[in-house]
Motif scaffolding. Structure first.
Motif, mmCIF file in Angstrom:
data_model
loop_
_atom_site.group_PDB
_atom_site.id
_atom_site.type_symbol
_atom_site.label_atom_id
_atom_site.label_comp_id
_atom_site.label_asym_id
_atom_site.label_seq_id
_atom_site.Cartn_x
_atom_site.Cartn_y
_atom_site.Cartn_z
ATOM 1 N N GLU A 1 0.848 -1.188 0.000
ATOM 2 C CA GLU A 1 0.000 0.000 0.000
ATOM 3 C C GLU A 1 0.891 1.248 0.000
ATOM 4 O OE1 GLU A 1 -3.702 -0.605 -0.745
ATOM 5 O OE2 GLU A 1 -3.169 1.345 0.074
ATOM 6 N N THR A 2 0.742 2.114 -1.007
ATOM 7 C CA THR A 2 1.525 3.366 -0.907
ATOM 8 C C THR A 2 0.539 4.531 -0.874
ATOM 9 O OG1 THR A 2 1.583 3.602 -3.288
ATOM 10 C CG2 THR A 2 3.396 2.364 -2.291
ATOM 11 N N GLY A 3 -0.514 4.304 -0.121
ATOM 12 C CA GLY A 3 -1.467 5.419 0.000
ATOM 13 C C GLY A 3 -2.555 5.315 -1.025
ATOM 14 N N HIS A 4 -2.198 5.258 -2.302
ATOM 15 C CA HIS A 4 -3.291 5.192 -3.279
ATOM 16 C C HIS A 4 -2.992 4.138 -4.341
ATOM 17 C CE1 HIS A 4 -0.328 8.334 -3.862
ATOM 18 N NE2 HIS A 4 -0.170 7.735 -4.998
ATOM 19 N N VAL A 5 -1.866 3.433 -4.209
ATOM 20 C CA VAL A 5 -1.579 2.360 -5.172
ATOM 21 C C VAL A 5 -1.274 1.109 -4.368
ATOM 22 C CG1 VAL A 5 -0.102 1.562 -7.050
ATOM 23 C CG2 VAL A 5 -0.592 4.009 -6.813
ATOM 24 N N THR A 6 -1.926 0.009 -4.742
ATOM 25 C CA THR A 6 -1.682 -1.247 -4.029
ATOM 26 C C THR A 6 -0.866 -2.177 -4.902
ATOM 27 O OG1 THR A 6 -3.850 -0.977 -3.061
ATOM 28 C CG2 THR A 6 -2.835 -3.152 -2.822
ATOM 29 N N TYR A 7 0.260 -2.635 -4.368
ATOM 30 C CA TYR A 7 1.104 -3.570 -5.123
ATOM 31 C C TYR A 7 1.044 -4.931 -4.436
ATOM 32 C CZ TYR A 7 3.251 0.468 -7.432
ATOM 33 O OH TYR A 7 3.481 1.609 -8.157
ATOM 34 N N ASP A 8 1.084 -5.994 -5.255
ATOM 35 C CA ASP A 8 1.148 -7.308 -4.591
ATOM 36 C C ASP A 8 2.583 -7.531 -4.099
ATOM 37 O OD1 ASP A 8 1.099 -8.353 -7.829
ATOM 38 O OD2 ASP A 8 2.719 -9.002 -6.523
ATOM 39 N N PRO A 9 2.772 -8.276 -3.008
ATOM 40 C CA PRO A 9 4.096 -8.432 -2.381
ATOM 41 C C PRO A 9 5.163 -8.883 -3.387
ATOM 42 C CG PRO A 9 2.400 -9.485 -1.053
ATOM 43 C CD PRO A 9 1.724 -9.058 -2.329
ATOM 44 N N GLY A 10 4.761 -9.751 -4.322
ATOM 45 C CA GLY A 10 5.751 -10.238 -5.305
ATOM 46 C C GLY A 10 6.340 -9.082 -6.087
ATOM 47 N N PHE A 11 5.484 -8.137 -6.469
ATOM 48 C CA PHE A 11 5.968 -6.991 -7.263
ATOM 49 C C PHE A 11 6.933 -6.153 -6.428
ATOM 50 C CE2 PHE A 11 5.678 -3.910 -10.639
ATOM 51 C CZ PHE A 11 5.993 -2.717 -10.013
ATOM 52 N N VAL A 12 6.575 -5.951 -5.169
ATOM 53 C CA VAL A 12 7.393 -5.069 -4.309
ATOM 54 C C VAL A 12 8.841 -5.563 -4.289
ATOM 55 C CG1 VAL A 12 7.729 -4.256 -1.939
ATOM 56 C CG2 VAL A 12 5.421 -4.381 -2.914
ATOM 57 N N ASN A 13 9.001 -6.898 -4.244
ATOM 58 C CA ASN A 13 10.390 -7.428 -4.176
ATOM 59 C C ASN A 13 11.148 -7.183 -5.483
ATOM 60 O OD1 ASN A 13 9.817 -8.283 -1.642
ATOM 61 N ND2 ASN A 13 9.099 -10.316 -2.323
ATOM 62 N N THR A 14 10.392 -7.053 -6.613
ATOM 63 C CA THR A 14 11.117 -6.892 -7.890
ATOM 64 C C THR A 14 11.397 -5.407 -8.175
ATOM 65 O OG1 THR A 14 9.071 -6.614 -9.123
ATOM 66 C CG2 THR A 14 9.891 -8.883 -8.862
ATOM 67 N N ALA A 15 10.718 -4.512 -7.431
ATOM 68 C CA ALA A 15 10.874 -3.084 -7.770
ATOM 69 C C ALA A 15 12.308 -2.634 -7.506
ATOM 70 C CB ALA A 15 9.905 -2.250 -6.938
ATOM 71 N N ALA A 16 12.879 -1.900 -8.465
ATOM 72 C CA ALA A 16 14.270 -1.429 -8.345
ATOM 73 C C ALA A 16 14.357 -0.306 -7.320
ATOM 74 C CB ALA A 16 14.748 -0.923 -9.705
ATOM 75 N N CYS A 17 13.294 0.466 -7.184
ATOM 76 C CA CYS A 17 13.349 1.604 -6.266
ATOM 77 C C CYS A 17 11.927 2.108 -6.049
ATOM 78 C CB CYS A 17 14.219 2.715 -6.847
ATOM 79 S SG CYS A 17 13.511 3.464 -8.320
ATOM 80 N N SER A 18 11.770 3.082 -5.155
ATOM 81 C CA SER A 18 10.472 3.759 -5.043
ATOM 82 C C SER A 18 10.629 5.164 -5.631
ATOM 83 C CB SER A 18 10.061 3.853 -3.564
ATOM 84 O OG SER A 18 11.035 4.625 -2.874
#
Ligand code: SDX
Length: 393
Positions: free
Chosen positions: A1-18
């Protein structure tokens, strides 16, 4: 949860940065700069207005935009010694390495503004890049065709100034076609940022070592030049030209793509993130039809492009792989109609992407949380082994 966007946990681990700058939903075909949808900005906000939004986080007021515009205009000229730089390249040099080298060379002329942690130095470097890259881009082109360089004319708008430096000559006045200027300004807005694409991630990674803004953007220019990335707009025109030279049969070219003949791809199609129609491509396609419908002589390449799109969007090979037109599919047809040579197309992409690179570098430098950390790897090489002297090998 980033306030207004919900990411599934799998995606969060692949994200290069915020990042707070650009949001893409690839499945829904959504693109927003600082929360504003791209189709809200394109055609309504100017490129400098959009650049201000990306860099400073808010749409400017009239006074803020006027002040930003004036600051940029004060820095459009290059040092006289810098102008000799362009004479050092072969006339047939591709303008992308010229652009990257020139942007890198800016750090040698402005050694007083390289400290990434001095906000005044970052600010003047930001303004110098926004101001001088159009001048550098036009000089790279002029030098390649042996024409004299024109000084910037700060009574003109950002895009007018660039078009005049590119297509004007000292011997005559140059009136920019306002329709072309408007379309080019909109195309620059469409290219202004795009989350962690190859070139923007490059700018972040180079900057994460505290390399200065000029050096980081120079690296981004090189990354953009690849035909799978920004170089695709040039590759699309080469593809359309080859199809035309081969009789203009779009269907037979698509058969070659589907047969994966020598890696033949439908350039301008497909995207690492968009598995839907790139929202920018829809706007560019309409602009291409508008611009080309005004041309005295219709461009047969537009018909070939539209035929390719029609065939591909009805063919399971593309539909099953979620391959749709991306931002590069129609842009080249507009640039060609404006008189730009094909090898300037990716330079135009870089001109548009510049504020995004700057904004993302500034975010990364000021907020370690948004840094692309040192990437790690899975080691799949040899197990430990003993050294063998050369006479025994
Ligand atoms: C940009 O990241 C960004 O945001 C980039 C950008 C930005 O604004 O910064 O949007 C700008 O770079 C747009 C992309 C421009 N590049 C091109 O148009 C070049 C052609 N496109 C491809 O090379 C490709 O689509 C990519 C690299 C853009 C995306 O690759 P993907 O999503 O990782 O897809 P893939 O390579 O894994 O391919 C999946 C399948 C493969 O076939 P199979 O192995 O499943 O049989 O689709 C095929 C690919 O061979 N495929 C294509 C194709 N793109 C993918 N087949 C034919 N033509 C294509 N264009």
């Amino acid at each position: 949860e980033t306030g207004h966007v919900t990411y599934d946990p799998g995606f969060v681990n692949t994200a290069a940065c915020s990042s707070k700058i650009t949001y893409i939903d690839g499945d829904a075909g959504i693109l927003r700069y600082r929360g504003y949808p791209i189709d809200e900005l394109a055609g309504k906000a100017s490129f400098l207005e959009t650049s201000y939004l990306l860099i400073y986080g808010e749409l400017p007021t009239t006074d803020q935009l006027a002040a930003f515009t004036e600051k940029v205009q004060l820095h459009t000229m290059l040092h006289e010694d810098f102008k000799r730089f362009f004479d050092g390249f072969p006339r047939d040099a591709h303008p992308m390495p010229v652009l990257s080298s020139a942007v890198s060379a800016l750090s040698t002329f402005y050694q007083d503004s390289l400290d990434p942690f001095d906000s005044d130095q970052v600010e003047i470097s930001t303004v110098r890049l926004m101001a001088k890259v159009p001048t550098i881009a036009s000089y790279a082109y002029k030098t390649s065709i042996g024409q004299p360089l024109l000084y910037p004319d700060n009574t003109r708008s950002y895009v007018d100034n660039f078009l005049r430096m590119t297509f004007g000559v000292p011997a005559a006045s140059y009136d920019v076609d306002p329709a072309f200027a408007k379309v080019l300004d909109t195309l620059l807005v469409l290219h202004a940022d795009h989350e962690q694409n190859c070139s923007t991630s490059t700018v972040r990674l180079v900057g994460s070592g505290q390399a200065n803004l000029f050096a980081s953007v120079s690296a981004g220019v090189h990354a953009l030049s690849g035909p799978l990335h920004g170089g695709a707009n040039e590759a699309v025109l080469q593809m359309l030209g080859a199809i035309q030279a081969d009789g203009g049969d779009a269907a037979s070219f698509v058969r070659r793509v589907k047969a994966k003949e020598q890696g033949v791809k439908l350039m301008g199609f497909g995207h690492r993130v968009y598995k839907n129609y790139d929202p920018r491509a829809a706007i560019v396609k309409q602009a291409a039809q508008d611009v080309l419908s005004r041309m005295a002589k219709p461009d047969p390449l537009l018909d070939i492009a539209m035929k390719l799109e029609e065939i591909a969007l009805a063919d399971d090979f593309f539909v099953s792989r979620k391959l749709y037109p991306n931002v590069d599919f129609y842009t080249g047809l507009i640039y060609k109609a404006m008189g730009f040579p094909t090898k300037m197309f990716t330079v135009l992409f870089a001109l548009g992407r510049l504020p995004g690179w700057i904004a993302q570098w500034r975010e990364m430098i000021n907020d370690p949380e948004t840094k692309i950390g040192r990437p790690r790897q899975l080691y799949v090489g040899s197990p430990e082994r003993e050294f063998v002297p050369i006479e025994k090998r």
